[in-house]
Scaffold this active site. Structure first.
Site, PDB file in Angstrom:
ATOM      1  N   ARG A  18     -61.609 -53.700 -38.304  1.00 43.57           N
ATOM      2  CA  ARG A  18     -60.202 -53.455 -37.959  1.00 43.57           C
ATOM      3  C   ARG A  18     -59.578 -54.819 -37.779  1.00 43.57           C
ATOM      4  O   ARG A  18     -60.066 -55.626 -36.985  1.00 43.57           O
ATOM      5  CB  ARG A  18     -60.138 -52.634 -36.669  1.00 43.57           C
ATOM      6  N   GLU A  26     -49.546 -45.592 -41.323  1.00 45.07           N
ATOM      7  CA  GLU A  26     -50.563 -44.603 -41.667  1.00 45.07           C
ATOM      8  C   GLU A  26     -50.370 -44.160 -43.114  1.00 45.07           C
ATOM      9  O   GLU A  26     -49.277 -44.300 -43.680  1.00 45.07           O
ATOM     10  CB  GLU A  26     -50.463 -43.396 -40.728  1.00 45.07           C
ATOM     11  N   ARG A  60     -65.744 -49.813 -34.969  1.00 45.43           N
ATOM     12  CA  ARG A  60     -65.401 -50.846 -35.948  1.00 45.43           C
ATOM     13  C   ARG A  60     -65.378 -52.207 -35.280  1.00 45.43           C
ATOM     14  O   ARG A  60     -64.995 -52.325 -34.118  1.00 45.43           O
ATOM     15  CB  ARG A  60     -64.009 -50.592 -36.559  1.00 45.43           C
TER      16      ARG A  60
END
Length: 133
Positions: A18, A26, A60
């Site tokens: 990330r 999104e 992540r």
């Protein structure tokens, strides 16, 4: 999407990363697919360096992805493909905080990328509205 990449290490093990300091639209949001494509153009099939210090709640890595010493997260913000995620700027160095904020301001001023829209919806507001539905 436009703020997460999967990288392979020397042993070909995949790691999700990330990008620290940014939040991109999104996929179902305006500019979501463009942000993803822009990030892919920056990093796909290229050797990268990941500078990370933590994992997020999804497991992540969170950090900077550098391609030939170019910060991919900063490039996303500069291109108007992501917001500087100020809610998490305390996790950035003072230099990165300044650079990302200036990049977002410049993209806004020049109406670059998602800033072409009169009032783009932030990803965090978009996610919150979807959860409320």
């Amino acid at each position: 999407d436009g703020d997460t990449v999967t990288v392979l290490d020397a042993s070909r093990t995949a790691h999700k990363v990330r990008l620290a300091g940014i939040d991109a639209p999104e996929k179902r949001q305006a500019f979501g697919h463009r942000a993803k494509r822009h990030l892919a153009d920056l990093v796909l099939r290229k050797q990268v360096v990941v500078e990370w210090s933590t994992h997020d709640r999804y497991g992540r890595m969170v950090g900077k992805v550098l391609v030939q010493q170019r910060d991919a997260g900063l490039a996303q913000v500069s291109a108007g493909m992501a917001w500087h995620y100020k809610a998490y700027q305390r996790d950035q160095s003072p230099e990165d905080q300044t650079a990302y904020a200036a990049a977002e301001d410049a993209a806004r001023r020049t109406r670059t990328g998602l800033w072409r829209a009169p009032a783009p919806t932030t990803p965090w507001d978009f996610r919150h509205a979807r959860r409320a539905d």
